[in-house]
Scaffold this motif. Sequence first.
Motif, PDB file in Angstrom:
ATOM      1  N   MET A  82       8.451  -4.132   9.496  1.00 11.07           N
ATOM      2  CA  MET A  82       8.387  -3.148   8.398  1.00 11.07           C
ATOM      3  C   MET A  82       9.391  -3.543   7.326  1.00 11.07           C
ATOM      4  O   MET A  82      10.535  -3.871   7.628  1.00 11.07           O
ATOM      5  N   VAL A  83       8.935  -3.478   6.084  1.00 11.78           N
ATOM      6  CA  VAL A  83       9.802  -3.824   4.954  1.00 11.78           C
ATOM      7  C   VAL A  83      10.348  -2.543   4.342  1.00 11.78           C
ATOM      8  O   VAL A  83       9.615  -1.580   4.113  1.00 11.78           O
TER       9      VAL A  83
ATOM     10  N   SER B  99      10.031  -3.712  -0.594  1.00 12.17           N
ATOM     11  CA  SER B  99       8.690  -3.310  -0.150  1.00 12.17           C
ATOM     12  C   SER B  99       7.587  -3.653  -1.148  1.00 12.17           C
ATOM     13  O   SER B  99       6.408  -3.665  -0.788  1.00 12.17           O
ATOM     14  N   ILE B 100       7.966  -3.926  -2.411  1.00 16.05           N
ATOM     15  CA  ILE B 100       6.929  -4.301  -3.389  1.00 16.05           C
ATOM     16  C   ILE B 100       7.268  -5.646  -4.044  1.00 16.05           C
ATOM     17  O   ILE B 100       6.784  -5.956  -5.124  1.00 16.05           O
ATOM     18  N   SER B 101       8.103  -6.436  -3.359  1.00 18.80           N
ATOM     19  CA  SER B 101       8.506  -7.733  -3.910  1.00 18.80           C
ATOM     20  C   SER B 101       7.733  -8.870  -3.245  1.00 18.80           C
ATOM     21  O   SER B 101       7.893  -9.137  -2.061  1.00 18.80           O
ATOM     22  N   ARG B 102       6.916  -9.559  -4.052  1.00 19.37           N
ATOM     23  CA  ARG B 102       6.149 -10.689  -3.530  1.00 19.37           C
ATOM     24  C   ARG B 102       7.088 -11.836  -3.138  1.00 19.37           C
ATOM     25  O   ARG B 102       6.861 -12.524  -2.137  1.00 19.37           O
TER      26      ARG B 102
ATOM     27  N   SER C  99       4.510  -1.444   5.298  1.00 19.03           N
ATOM     28  CA  SER C  99       5.455  -0.900   4.315  1.00 19.03           C
ATOM     29  C   SER C  99       6.186   0.291   4.922  1.00 19.03           C
ATOM     30  O   SER C  99       5.642   0.993   5.772  1.00 19.03           O
ATOM     31  N   ASP C 100       7.420   0.525   4.463  1.00 21.06           N
ATOM     32  CA  ASP C 100       8.058   1.796   4.776  1.00 21.06           C
ATOM     33  C   ASP C 100       7.283   2.870   3.999  1.00 21.06           C
ATOM     34  O   ASP C 100       6.421   2.558   3.173  1.00 21.06           O
TER      35      ASP C 100
ATOM     36  N   ALA D 125       2.291  -7.564  -2.931  1.00 17.69           N
ATOM     37  CA  ALA D 125       3.555  -8.156  -2.456  1.00 17.69           C
ATOM     38  C   ALA D 125       3.397  -8.808  -1.088  1.00 17.69           C
ATOM     39  O   ALA D 125       4.151  -9.714  -0.741  1.00 17.69           O
ATOM     40  N   GLY D 126       2.391  -8.335  -0.322  1.00 15.22           N
ATOM     41  CA  GLY D 126       2.160  -8.936   0.991  1.00 15.22           C
ATOM     42  C   GLY D 126       2.130  -7.961   2.151  1.00 15.22           C
ATOM     43  O   GLY D 126       2.089  -8.376   3.309  1.00 15.22           O
ATOM     44  N   ASN D 127       2.150  -6.650   1.880  1.00 14.41           N
ATOM     45  CA  ASN D 127       2.031  -5.664   2.971  1.00 14.41           C
ATOM     46  C   ASN D 127       0.594  -5.623   3.480  1.00 14.41           C
ATOM     47  O   ASN D 127      -0.347  -5.612   2.690  1.00 14.41           O
ATOM     48  N   ASP D 128       0.462  -5.577   4.802  1.00 12.98           N
ATOM     49  CA  ASP D 128      -0.870  -5.508   5.414  1.00 12.98           C
ATOM     50  C   ASP D 128      -1.273  -4.072   5.748  1.00 12.98           C
ATOM     51  O   ASP D 128      -2.447  -3.742   5.772  1.00 12.98           O
ATOM     52  N   ILE D 129      -0.271  -3.230   6.060  1.00 16.59           N
ATOM     53  CA  ILE D 129      -0.535  -1.816   6.346  1.00 16.59           C
ATOM     54  C   ILE D 129       0.309  -0.981   5.392  1.00 16.59           C
ATOM     55  O   ILE D 129       1.518  -1.215   5.255  1.00 16.59           O
ATOM     56  N   LEU D 130      -0.338  -0.040   4.726  1.00 15.48           N
ATOM     57  CA  LEU D 130       0.349   0.813   3.749  1.00 15.48           C
ATOM     58  C   LEU D 130       0.571   2.183   4.381  1.00 15.48           C
ATOM     59  O   LEU D 130      -0.371   2.922   4.644  1.00 15.48           O
ATOM     60  N   CYS D 131       1.826   2.488   4.633  1.00 13.21           N
ATOM     61  CA  CYS D 131       2.202   3.683   5.376  1.00 13.21           C
ATOM     62  C   CYS D 131       2.535   4.834   4.428  1.00 13.21           C
ATOM     63  O   CYS D 131       3.255   4.636   3.444  1.00 13.21           O
ATOM     64  N   PHE D 132       2.039   6.039   4.749  1.00 11.81           N
ATOM     65  CA  PHE D 132       2.410   7.268   4.037  1.00 11.81           C
ATOM     66  C   PHE D 132       2.114   7.183   2.539  1.00 11.81           C
ATOM     67  O   PHE D 132       2.916   7.571   1.705  1.00 11.81           O
TER      68      PHE D 132
END
Length: 499
Positions: free
Chosen positions: A234-235, A252-255, A274-275, A299-306
């Motif tokens: 988790m980032v 969390s949004i930095s490629r 993502s957090d 940025a590279g997150n695979d799962i977007l949380c909340f």
Amino acid sequence: MNKSQKIAQCFSPAAFIHDTEENYQEIEKLIREEEIGGLTFFHSRHSAAANFEKRAEVLDVSGTFEKLIGLINRYQSISKIPLLISIDGEYGLAMRIEKTPQYPFAITLGALKEDAEKWVEEVGYRMGMDMKRSGIHLNLAPCADVNTNPNNPVIGYRSFGNQAEQVAKLSFAAYSGMKKAGIGACLKHFPGHGDTAVDSHLGLPILNKTKAQLEAEELLPFQYGIDRGVEMIMVGHLAVPALTGGKEIPASISRELITNLLKGEMGFTGLVISDALNMKAVAKHFPEPGMLEWEAFHAGNDILCFSDHVREGIQKISENASDEEVDTVYEKVMDLKKRLGVLEIQPIEVPTFDWESHSKLQSQLAEKYVSVISGKLDLEGIQLLRAAGKLGYQEFFTPTASTFSKQLGLDTTTISEAEKVILAVFVPSHKPLNQFGMDLETLAEIQRLAQSKPCILVHFGNPLALKYLGNLENVEAVICAYQGFEEVQQVVVKTLQGL
């Protein structure tokens, strides 16, 4: 499946156990219309980012666990592709759900004196089994943050300690235990939230360290996990300018940070989650609904949380991402679902817990972490004073007499005649706000007593709170018990009796 349906599998919005029927139906709408991939369960709306002890003071709720099971069955029954069910349970289901097993905090497990990795893995396994039986597939834990800032408002007791090597080994052990139980887990909060002074639920923490400093400390536990095959990270929402070309952009949004550093340089091939995307550190910078979700995906997150803007997020990602990018992420999420048995979903019954076995584990752990951290215990002298009626006792921050006081069997009225006094402090909160919940008047009283005659201080709580109890050299010995569990209190009684 079309592009939007594939993107929807990345979304894991918040679902609240205690909520209105109208809100439950809103979640059903997201499942039916947007075909989301998962849900992350929280206790209630006003406590989503709160700690358990704070909630316990203000909420009068019952049947939380039964409600959770009912909602999981309800939501799974209408989803075309079974939902990936997540929870943020760093010390077990009890972090979010009353009347379920609570395990020691990470800071407590970091104090284990022997076989720490073995015991932490066992705790991870037990937590994982509790969750698996409850229909949960993924625990958003453990923290791999190195807590080098003792005033950190958001990590503190959630970290295994302030030594990077130790944090690396114990966070991986906790992860491994959960994996052994057959659930997913993730190391968090990349690139490391331990040396920050701002709570990212409220604002953006900025970590001004060089890349070399970060590699030696913050990044080390993550690299340790990556080298051993960790499948999810988790980032966090913190800015690290040394890793983002000087820009103060949330990780969390930095490629640069996720795609270039984590996936590229560090060699991570698993899933990035993502957090919580509703946290102020990032949410306040994106007034246009859906843009934050796109930035997090890009940025590279695979799962977007909340995510608070699922519909708009899916649309923005669909407009901006290539088919190839979407397919890659979709396949990773579906592969995770297969590995965790999500696709073979069955309705679940409310499980029962083996409280006897849980209590035995708590005792075994307490025997290994309860410690004399300052001074020396004169056990023979304690027994002689006790026999002569010259051993006093006073406890602080307990609404009624504790198990500890009952088992010690000492009269609290004998302090004036006592030649030595045991001072038991049951720290009200594990978070640093307002001196960990300890009022200044009581703290002054504890310090006065400590200076007036020989004292033994027994600290039931976060060791970071010890600094508010005055100069520890004023007391004969300090026993740090870390937690207030009944089993821990019993172990301290034995320690004082020399057993």
